[in-house]
Design a protein around this motif. Structure first.
Motif, PDB file in Angstrom:
ATOM      1  N   ASP A  19       3.169  -9.589  -4.159  1.00  0.00           N
ATOM      2  CA  ASP A  19       1.943  -8.717  -2.998  1.00  0.00           C
ATOM      3  C   ASP A  19       2.572  -9.058  -1.538  1.00  0.00           C
ATOM      4  O   ASP A  19       2.074  -8.070  -0.594  1.00  0.00           O
ATOM      5  N   GLY A  20       3.384  -9.857  -1.307  1.00  0.00           N
ATOM      6  CA  GLY A  20       3.858 -10.353   0.080  1.00  0.00           C
ATOM      7  C   GLY A  20       4.993  -9.491   0.485  1.00  0.00           C
ATOM      8  O   GLY A  20       5.607  -9.666   1.669  1.00  0.00           O
ATOM      9  N   ASP A  21       5.610  -8.685  -0.498  1.00  0.00           N
ATOM     10  CA  ASP A  21       6.748  -8.086  -0.281  1.00  0.00           C
ATOM     11  C   ASP A  21       6.461  -6.704   0.225  1.00  0.00           C
ATOM     12  O   ASP A  21       5.594  -5.906  -0.194  1.00  0.00           O
ATOM     13  N   TRP A  22       7.401  -5.998   0.972  1.00  0.00           N
ATOM     14  CA  TRP A  22       7.171  -4.841   1.749  1.00  0.00           C
ATOM     15  C   TRP A  22       7.293  -3.779   0.629  1.00  0.00           C
ATOM     16  O   TRP A  22       6.753  -2.531   0.892  1.00  0.00           O
ATOM     17  N   ASP A  23       8.136  -3.988  -0.478  1.00  0.00           N
ATOM     18  CA  ASP A  23       8.535  -3.138  -1.521  1.00  0.00           C
ATOM     19  C   ASP A  23       7.334  -2.913  -2.715  1.00  0.00           C
ATOM     20  O   ASP A  23       7.358  -1.934  -3.464  1.00  0.00           O
ATOM     21  N   THR A  24       6.209  -3.688  -2.538  1.00  0.00           N
ATOM     22  CA  THR A  24       5.127  -3.515  -3.389  1.00  0.00           C
ATOM     23  C   THR A  24       3.855  -2.714  -2.847  1.00  0.00           C
ATOM     24  O   THR A  24       3.713  -3.132  -1.485  1.00  0.00           O
ATOM     25  N   ARG A  25       3.273  -1.961  -3.331  1.00  0.00           N
ATOM     26  CA  ARG A  25       2.035  -1.503  -2.952  1.00  0.00           C
ATOM     27  C   ARG A  25       0.886  -1.621  -3.977  1.00  0.00           C
ATOM     28  O   ARG A  25       1.169  -1.502  -5.088  1.00  0.00           O
ATOM     29  N   PHE A  26      -0.351  -1.917  -3.477  1.00  0.00           N
ATOM     30  CA  PHE A  26      -1.457  -2.038  -4.585  1.00  0.00           C
ATOM     31  C   PHE A  26      -2.613  -1.007  -3.903  1.00  0.00           C
ATOM     32  O   PHE A  26      -3.065  -1.394  -2.763  1.00  0.00           O
ATOM     33  N   HIS A  27      -3.108  -0.064  -4.578  1.00  0.00           N
ATOM     34  CA  HIS A  27      -4.003   0.957  -4.094  1.00  0.00           C
ATOM     35  C   HIS A  27      -5.302   0.739  -5.060  1.00  0.00           C
ATOM     36  O   HIS A  27      -5.103   1.157  -6.250  1.00  0.00           O
ATOM     37  N   TRP A  28      -6.579   0.319  -4.456  1.00  0.00           N
ATOM     38  CA  TRP A  28      -7.820   0.208  -5.213  1.00  0.00           C
ATOM     39  C   TRP A  28      -8.687   1.005  -5.028  1.00  0.00           C
ATOM     40  O   TRP A  28      -8.667   1.576  -3.845  1.00  0.00           O
ATOM     41  N   TYR A  29      -9.304   1.496  -5.821  1.00  0.00           N
ATOM     42  CA  TYR A  29     -10.215   2.730  -5.643  1.00  0.00           C
ATOM     43  C   TYR A  29     -11.227   2.781  -6.793  1.00  0.00           C
ATOM     44  O   TYR A  29     -11.167   2.314  -7.737  1.00  0.00           O
ATOM     45  N   ARG A  30     -12.259   3.779  -6.399  1.00  0.00           N
ATOM     46  CA  ARG A  30     -13.344   3.958  -7.518  1.00  0.00           C
ATOM     47  C   ARG A  30     -13.662   5.397  -7.498  1.00  0.00           C
ATOM     48  O   ARG A  30     -13.359   6.090  -6.352  1.00  0.00           O
ATOM     49  N   HIS A  31     -13.844   6.132  -8.488  1.00  0.00           N
ATOM     50  CA  HIS A  31     -13.888   7.350  -8.556  1.00  0.00           C
ATOM     51  C   HIS A  31     -15.232   7.984  -7.987  1.00  0.00           C
ATOM     52  O   HIS A  31     -15.342   8.863  -7.293  1.00  0.00           O
ATOM     53  N   PHE A  32     -16.368   6.961  -8.055  1.00  0.00           N
ATOM     54  CA  PHE A  32     -17.688   7.176  -7.575  1.00  0.00           C
ATOM     55  C   PHE A  32     -18.131   5.975  -6.820  1.00  0.00           C
ATOM     56  O   PHE A  32     -17.665   4.900  -7.321  1.00  0.00           O
TER      57      PHE A  32
END
Length: 83
Positions: A19-32
């Motif tokens: 997760d420290g690399d520029w090539d990785t992405r983490f998108h966290w979300y809730r529908h509600f």
């Protein structure tokens, strides 16, 4: 991202990005907003110099139980090929 090793460590998973690399992405979300469930999308932009082979994405996290205790969890994607 992890890659299966060949040669001396044949079959072992090697970390090639985190997760420290520029090539990785983490998108966290809730529908509600009030939902107890959340979702995550993890992407890895495969660098042009990545070695060909079998890869997977792994995630380690924590969740809160209904009794408010923090518990660890982990998950992994299906394997995929970089050619």
């Amino acid at each position: 991202a992890n890659r299966t090793a060949t040669g001396v460590d044949d079959g072992e998973w090697l970390v090639v990005a985190d997760d420290g690399d520029w090539d990785t992405r983490f998108h966290w979300y809730r529908h509600f907003i009030l939902s107890a469930q959340s979702f995550a999308t993890i992407t890895w932009d495969v660098p042009a110099d990545a070695q060909p082979g079998t890869y997977r994405i792994r995630h380690f996290g924590d969740h809160k139980t209904i009794l408010q205790k923090i518990k660890p969890f982990e998950g992994a994607s299906n394997t995929f090929q970089v050619v």
